[in-house]
Design an enzyme around this catalytic site. Structure first.
Site, PDB file in Angstrom:
ATOM      1  N   VAL A  69       0.855  -1.184   0.000  1.00  0.00           N
ATOM      2  CA  VAL A  69       0.000   0.000   0.000  1.00  0.00           C
ATOM      3  C   VAL A  69       0.891   1.235   0.000  1.00  0.00           C
ATOM      4  O   VAL A  69       1.776   1.369   0.851  1.00  0.00           O
ATOM      5  CB  VAL A  69      -0.927   0.018   1.238  1.00  0.00           C
ATOM      6  CG1 VAL A  69      -1.750   1.298   1.272  1.00  0.00           C
ATOM      7  CG2 VAL A  69      -1.835  -1.205   1.240  1.00  0.00           C
ATOM      8  N   GLY A 122      25.407   6.948  -1.454  1.00  0.00           N
ATOM      9  CA  GLY A 122      25.856   5.574  -1.553  1.00  0.00           C
ATOM     10  C   GLY A 122      25.359   4.698  -0.424  1.00  0.00           C
ATOM     11  O   GLY A 122      24.575   5.114   0.427  1.00  0.00           O
ATOM     12  N   PHE A 128      33.064   8.590   3.293  1.00  0.00           N
ATOM     13  CA  PHE A 128      31.941   9.311   3.898  1.00  0.00           C
ATOM     14  C   PHE A 128      32.319   9.679   5.324  1.00  0.00           C
ATOM     15  O   PHE A 128      33.192   9.066   5.939  1.00  0.00           O
ATOM     16  CB  PHE A 128      30.681   8.434   3.882  1.00  0.00           C
ATOM     17  CG  PHE A 128      29.667   8.829   2.834  1.00  0.00           C
ATOM     18  CD1 PHE A 128      30.061   9.131   1.547  1.00  0.00           C
ATOM     19  CD2 PHE A 128      28.321   8.893   3.134  1.00  0.00           C
ATOM     20  CE1 PHE A 128      29.135   9.482   0.577  1.00  0.00           C
ATOM     21  CE2 PHE A 128      27.382   9.237   2.184  1.00  0.00           C
ATOM     22  CZ  PHE A 128      27.787   9.542   0.891  1.00  0.00           C
ATOM     23  N   ASP A 178       3.344   9.431   8.158  1.00  0.00           N
ATOM     24  CA  ASP A 178       2.001   8.863   8.281  1.00  0.00           C
ATOM     25  C   ASP A 178       1.996   7.540   9.043  1.00  0.00           C
ATOM     26  O   ASP A 178       1.166   7.326   9.927  1.00  0.00           O
ATOM     27  CB  ASP A 178       1.399   8.650   6.882  1.00  0.00           C
ATOM     28  CG  ASP A 178       1.418   9.909   6.038  1.00  0.00           C
ATOM     29  OD1 ASP A 178       1.206  10.997   6.606  1.00  0.00           O
ATOM     30  OD2 ASP A 178       1.657   9.812   4.826  1.00  0.00           O
ATOM     31  N   GLN A 191      18.465  14.425  12.645  1.00  0.00           N
ATOM     32  CA  GLN A 191      19.718  14.755  11.965  1.00  0.00           C
ATOM     33  C   GLN A 191      19.540  15.910  10.988  1.00  0.00           C
ATOM     34  O   GLN A 191      18.566  15.950  10.228  1.00  0.00           O
ATOM     35  CB  GLN A 191      20.246  13.541  11.201  1.00  0.00           C
ATOM     36  CG  GLN A 191      21.593  13.803  10.536  1.00  0.00           C
ATOM     37  CD  GLN A 191      22.197  12.542   9.970  1.00  0.00           C
ATOM     38  OE1 GLN A 191      21.884  12.127   8.858  1.00  0.00           O
ATOM     39  NE2 GLN A 191      23.083  11.914  10.749  1.00  0.00           N
ATOM     40  N   HIS A 214      21.487  17.608   7.857  1.00  0.00           N
ATOM     41  CA  HIS A 214      22.579  17.382   6.914  1.00  0.00           C
ATOM     42  C   HIS A 214      23.366  18.674   6.773  1.00  0.00           C
ATOM     43  O   HIS A 214      22.784  19.746   6.609  1.00  0.00           O
ATOM     44  CB  HIS A 214      22.026  16.948   5.556  1.00  0.00           C
ATOM     45  CG  HIS A 214      23.058  16.328   4.666  1.00  0.00           C
ATOM     46  ND1 HIS A 214      24.035  17.075   4.034  1.00  0.00           N
ATOM     47  CD2 HIS A 214      23.279  15.040   4.310  1.00  0.00           C
ATOM     48  CE1 HIS A 214      24.802  16.261   3.327  1.00  0.00           C
ATOM     49  NE2 HIS A 214      24.373  15.027   3.470  1.00  0.00           N
ATOM     50  N   LEU A 271      19.298  18.677  -1.134  1.00  0.00           N
ATOM     51  CA  LEU A 271      20.468  17.975  -0.623  1.00  0.00           C
ATOM     52  C   LEU A 271      21.659  18.068  -1.567  1.00  0.00           C
ATOM     53  O   LEU A 271      21.531  17.858  -2.772  1.00  0.00           O
ATOM     54  CB  LEU A 271      20.105  16.499  -0.411  1.00  0.00           C
ATOM     55  CG  LEU A 271      21.235  15.564   0.030  1.00  0.00           C
ATOM     56  CD1 LEU A 271      21.719  15.943   1.422  1.00  0.00           C
ATOM     57  CD2 LEU A 271      20.759  14.117   0.001  1.00  0.00           C
ATOM     58  N   GLU A 312      26.784  14.068   0.745  1.00  0.00           N
ATOM     59  CA  GLU A 312      28.047  13.947   1.460  1.00  0.00           C
ATOM     60  C   GLU A 312      29.140  13.405   0.544  1.00  0.00           C
ATOM     61  O   GLU A 312      30.331  13.607   0.785  1.00  0.00           O
ATOM     62  CB  GLU A 312      27.861  13.021   2.663  1.00  0.00           C
ATOM     63  CG  GLU A 312      29.011  12.989   3.623  1.00  0.00           C
ATOM     64  CD  GLU A 312      28.615  12.355   4.937  1.00  0.00           C
ATOM     65  OE1 GLU A 312      29.420  11.592   5.487  1.00  0.00           O
ATOM     66  OE2 GLU A 312      27.494  12.623   5.411  1.00  0.00           O
ATOM     67  N   ARG A 331      28.128  13.832  10.674  1.00  0.00           N
ATOM     68  CA  ARG A 331      27.247  14.917  10.247  1.00  0.00           C
ATOM     69  C   ARG A 331      26.885  15.877  11.371  1.00  0.00           C
ATOM     70  O   ARG A 331      26.745  17.076  11.143  1.00  0.00           O
ATOM     71  CB  ARG A 331      25.973  14.318   9.641  1.00  0.00           C
ATOM     72  CG  ARG A 331      26.229  13.674   8.301  1.00  0.00           C
ATOM     73  CD  ARG A 331      25.003  12.993   7.753  1.00  0.00           C
ATOM     74  NE  ARG A 331      25.271  12.491   6.408  1.00  0.00           N
ATOM     75  CZ  ARG A 331      24.412  11.803   5.689  1.00  0.00           C
ATOM     76  NH1 ARG A 331      23.212  11.523   6.186  1.00  0.00           N
ATOM     77  NH2 ARG A 331      24.717  11.387   4.481  1.00  0.00           N
ATOM     78  N   HIS A 369      17.318  16.426   7.791  1.00  0.00           N
ATOM     79  CA  HIS A 369      17.576  15.401   6.778  1.00  0.00           C
ATOM     80  C   HIS A 369      17.043  14.024   7.142  1.00  0.00           C
ATOM     81  O   HIS A 369      16.580  13.291   6.273  1.00  0.00           O
ATOM     82  CB  HIS A 369      19.084  15.315   6.540  1.00  0.00           C
ATOM     83  CG  HIS A 369      19.491  14.334   5.500  1.00  0.00           C
ATOM     84  ND1 HIS A 369      19.090  14.421   4.183  1.00  0.00           N
ATOM     85  CD2 HIS A 369      20.291  13.218   5.582  1.00  0.00           C
ATOM     86  CE1 HIS A 369      19.604  13.418   3.495  1.00  0.00           C
ATOM     87  NE2 HIS A 369      20.337  12.671   4.317  1.00  0.00           N
ATOM     88  N   TYR A 370      17.108  13.652   8.429  1.00  0.00           N
ATOM     89  CA  TYR A 370      16.849  12.261   8.798  1.00  0.00           C
ATOM     90  C   TYR A 370      16.340  12.195  10.227  1.00  0.00           C
ATOM     91  O   TYR A 370      16.706  13.007  11.071  1.00  0.00           O
ATOM     92  CB  TYR A 370      18.139  11.438   8.669  1.00  0.00           C
ATOM     93  CG  TYR A 370      17.943   9.950   8.765  1.00  0.00           C
ATOM     94  CD1 TYR A 370      17.663   9.198   7.633  1.00  0.00           C
ATOM     95  CD2 TYR A 370      18.029   9.305   9.994  1.00  0.00           C
ATOM     96  CE1 TYR A 370      17.478   7.828   7.723  1.00  0.00           C
ATOM     97  CE2 TYR A 370      17.850   7.939  10.093  1.00  0.00           C
ATOM     98  CZ  TYR A 370      17.569   7.193   8.956  1.00  0.00           C
ATOM     99  OH  TYR A 370      17.373   5.842   9.053  1.00  0.00           O
ATOM    100  N   ARG A 401      23.219   9.306  12.698  1.00  0.00           N
ATOM    101  CA  ARG A 401      23.420   8.313  11.641  1.00  0.00           C
ATOM    102  C   ARG A 401      24.639   8.659  10.797  1.00  0.00           C
ATOM    103  O   ARG A 401      24.830   9.812  10.421  1.00  0.00           O
ATOM    104  CB  ARG A 401      22.188   8.234  10.737  1.00  0.00           C
ATOM    105  CG  ARG A 401      22.386   7.300   9.541  1.00  0.00           C
ATOM    106  CD  ARG A 401      21.152   7.205   8.700  1.00  0.00           C
ATOM    107  NE  ARG A 401      20.829   8.425   7.974  1.00  0.00           N
ATOM    108  CZ  ARG A 401      21.364   8.787   6.816  1.00  0.00           C
ATOM    109  NH1 ARG A 401      22.321   8.055   6.261  1.00  0.00           N
ATOM    110  NH2 ARG A 401      20.964   9.895   6.211  1.00  0.00           N
ATOM    111  N   GLY A 447      26.414   8.676   7.210  1.00  0.00           N
ATOM    112  CA  GLY A 447      26.018   8.640   5.818  1.00  0.00           C
ATOM    113  C   GLY A 447      26.363   7.291   5.203  1.00  0.00           C
ATOM    114  O   GLY A 447      27.399   6.702   5.499  1.00  0.00           O
ATOM    115  N   ASN A 474      24.641   4.562   5.692  1.00  0.00           N
ATOM    116  CA  ASN A 474      24.008   3.488   6.458  1.00  0.00           C
ATOM    117  C   ASN A 474      22.490   3.435   6.279  1.00  0.00           C
ATOM    118  O   ASN A 474      21.867   2.442   6.634  1.00  0.00           O
ATOM    119  CB  ASN A 474      24.335   3.620   7.948  1.00  0.00           C
ATOM    120  CG  ASN A 474      25.643   2.935   8.332  1.00  0.00           C
ATOM    121  OD1 ASN A 474      26.244   2.229   7.520  1.00  0.00           O
ATOM    122  ND2 ASN A 474      26.084   3.132   9.560  1.00  0.00           N
TER     123      ASN A 474
END
Length: 557
Positions: free
Chosen positions: A32, A48, A113, A207, A226, A228, A238, A241, A272, A337-338, A372, A374, A376
């Protein structure tokens, strides 16, 4: 009423990998998605995917880098499993048809990275997410999976102590439908649009995270957001990195490679959180360019290298900033970013609700901890998407039949009609803009108690305003005004959890930086924040961090 063994909500890399794994395990699977699968935000990932595949690198180093990068808040058992799965996952995706960039000897090309002790980031130019997404989408076509494309998740149905399925809105017809399922996998991605300046797509509104929270699932470590370091100044698009991994320099208006002051050993390739704080510190100290930014320089790399390895960055810079990175510096500033946090799961994707699973950025395993690395995140979607899909299929094989009742559907239908029938109130777009302004200004890279408490007050006031939100569009087909209103409701719920968690965590760790508590506090805060929804707001509890081999120590870059 539709019925399946497993319903996967979200069709990015994590969702598609979960659906593929569940189908290969013999389950009747439905996928869905509120978007066409190839428009999923996974396709925006540029730089990457990490894997220790060369003789010079090692899985042990990847594990340690991830533990260190997490500021020691990552669960080390999960990190070990994750990094051990990296090599086989990359090989599998290559066999699925992913066209990775190659070195001169034909081996997989790798770039450096931030936060990594070895250049282990495998890439497809600067379109790695899209290359992976296209490959797995084509492979998914070879297994029997029913796709509900452009269906919007309204709720997860939980009854008799277990998940029964979902209720969703068919955006093409406006019909509210129930889909019964013994197991549900949430893979809906991030909630980055809780911020205004973000690299996330407009559709990244959390959501599935919000639906799981409302259904009774715990949200984990939501205060860790996070930023960036390098996003285009005006648009927030973006700038991978990988640009720094290829040798790009960050400079202030004085012409200094200022990262020498903050990470003298690795400069631009610090983690980061370190680079983002350094940029903001430079600008706040008056060392930024007029307008408040620093620059990323690629000119010294040469035209061939920049245009072949950073094709998308060249396109974005030229189209959206009027800058040619081959000959001009790129103006950049950090952007959200994350989300390190998400629906709390174990390695198998299981949550605290029977039959509910989560994977990808919607989940928190936790491998990223407080920050995190980059490279991963793409790996996470594939490793834990597969885990969640496999576990969901195994559970569904022996679980009792599930049922979504007419009353479940009627409840969601009535809620939508209440939105559509309201004659006064505010537009969801206005509420969303005010929420984003609050989060940008008060819950950013540097956090202080006054701003955090003010943010919580403002978010709760916005929640009250949202309860009287007005939907002007009365159409049934692709009612964007209606889905905007629903998305804003999700963002408000998650913003409240972020603010409450950030107020409570009286330390600085990874991406969470408190100016009034500038040091990491391992004695009191080496623990995960768990948030459960109550009528009064998020109720916090805490869970221990899993250790295997590495005790916390100072991060040195």
């Amino acid at each position: 009423m539709q019925r399946h063994d497993v319903v996967v909500v979200g069709a990015g890399l994590a969702g598609q990998r979960a659906a593929l794994a569940a189908a290969q395990a013999g389950a009747d699977v439905a996928l869905v998605s509120k978007l066409h699968p190839l428009r999923s935000h996974s396709g925006a990932a540029q730089g990457g995917i990490n894997a220790a595949v060369g003789a010079e690198d090692s899985v042990e180093t990847h594990i340690y880098d991830t533990v260190k990068g997490s500021d020691y808040l990552g669960d080390q058992d999960a990190i070990e499993f994750f990094c051990q799965s990296a090599g086989p996952t990359v090989v599998e995706m290559e066999h699925f048809g992913t066209i990775f960039s190659r070195g001169e000897d034909g081996s997989l090309a790798r770039r450096a990275f931030g936060g990594a002790g070895f250049p282990r980031t495998i890439y497809a130019a600067d379109r790695t997410g899209l290359a992976l997404l296209q490959a797995i989408y084509e492979h998914l076509g070879g297994v029997p999976v029913t796709t509900y494309e452009e269906w919007f998740l309204l709720s997860i149905v939980v009854r008799d102590g277990r998940v029964q399925g979902i209720v969703a809105l068919d955006r093409r017809t406006g019909a509210v439908e129930g889909i019964a399922a013994k197991a549900v996998v949430i893979a809906t991605g991030p909630a980055g649009r809780v911020y205004g300046r973000t690299t996330n797509a407009h559709s990244c509104t959390g959501d599935g995270i919000a639906a799981a929270y409302r259904a009774g699932a715990y949200l984990k470590d939501m205060e860790f957001v996070q930023f960036h370091p390098t996003a285009l100044l005006e648009s927030g698009i973006l700038i991978t990195e990988g640009a720094r991994g290829e040798g790009g320099y960050l400079k202030n208006r004085l012409g200094e490679r200022f990262m020498s002051k903050y990470a003298p050993h690795v400069l631009e390739l610090a983690s980061r959180d370190v680079v983002s704080r350094a940029i903001v510190t430079e600008v706040n100290a008056g060392n930024g360019f007029p307008g408040g930014y620093v620059t990323l320089e690629l000119m010294h790399l040469g035209r061939e290298k920049v245009e072949s390895r950073l094709q998308e960055i060249c396109d974005f810079s030229r189209s959206f900033a009027g800058i040619d990175p081959v000959t001009q510096p790129i103006p950049v500033m950090p952007a959200q970013h994350y989300m390190m946090g998400g629906v709390g799961t174990n390695i198998r994707g299981e949550t605290n609700l029977r039959g509910l699973y989560a994977a990808g950025e919607a989940a928190c395993v936790s491998i990223h901890g407080a920050n995190r690395l980059g490279g991963n995140s793409l790996l996470e979607t594939l490793v834990f998407g597969k885990q969640a899909g496999t576990a969901a299929a195994a559970y569904a094989k022996d679980a009792p039949d599930a049922a979504v009742t007419p009353a479940d559907v009627d409840r969601e239908t009535a809620a939508l009609h209440a939105l559509e029938d309201r004659k006064d109130g505010e537009s969801p777009q206005r509420i969303r803009a005010d929420l984003q302004q609050t989060m940008d200004s008060r819950v950013g890279i540097y956090r202080n108690p006054d701003d955090l408490h003010r943010a919580l007050v403002e978010v709760r006031a916005l929640q009250a305003r949202w309860r009287a939100v007005r939907v002007e569009d009365r159409s049934s087909t692709y009612n964007i005004d209606l889905t905007d209103a629903l998305e804003v409701g999700h963002l408000l719920d998650l913003a409240e959890v972020i603010a409450v968690g950030a107020i409570a965590r009286t330390e600085s760790r990874g991406a969470h930086t408190r100016v009034d508590f500038p040091k990491r506090d391992d004695q009191n805060w080496m623990r995960h924040t768990m948030a459960r929804r109550t009528p009064e707001g998020p109720e916090l509890s805490y869970a221990p961090v899993a250790y295997t081999r590495w005790e916390p120590k100072e991060r040195v870059y």
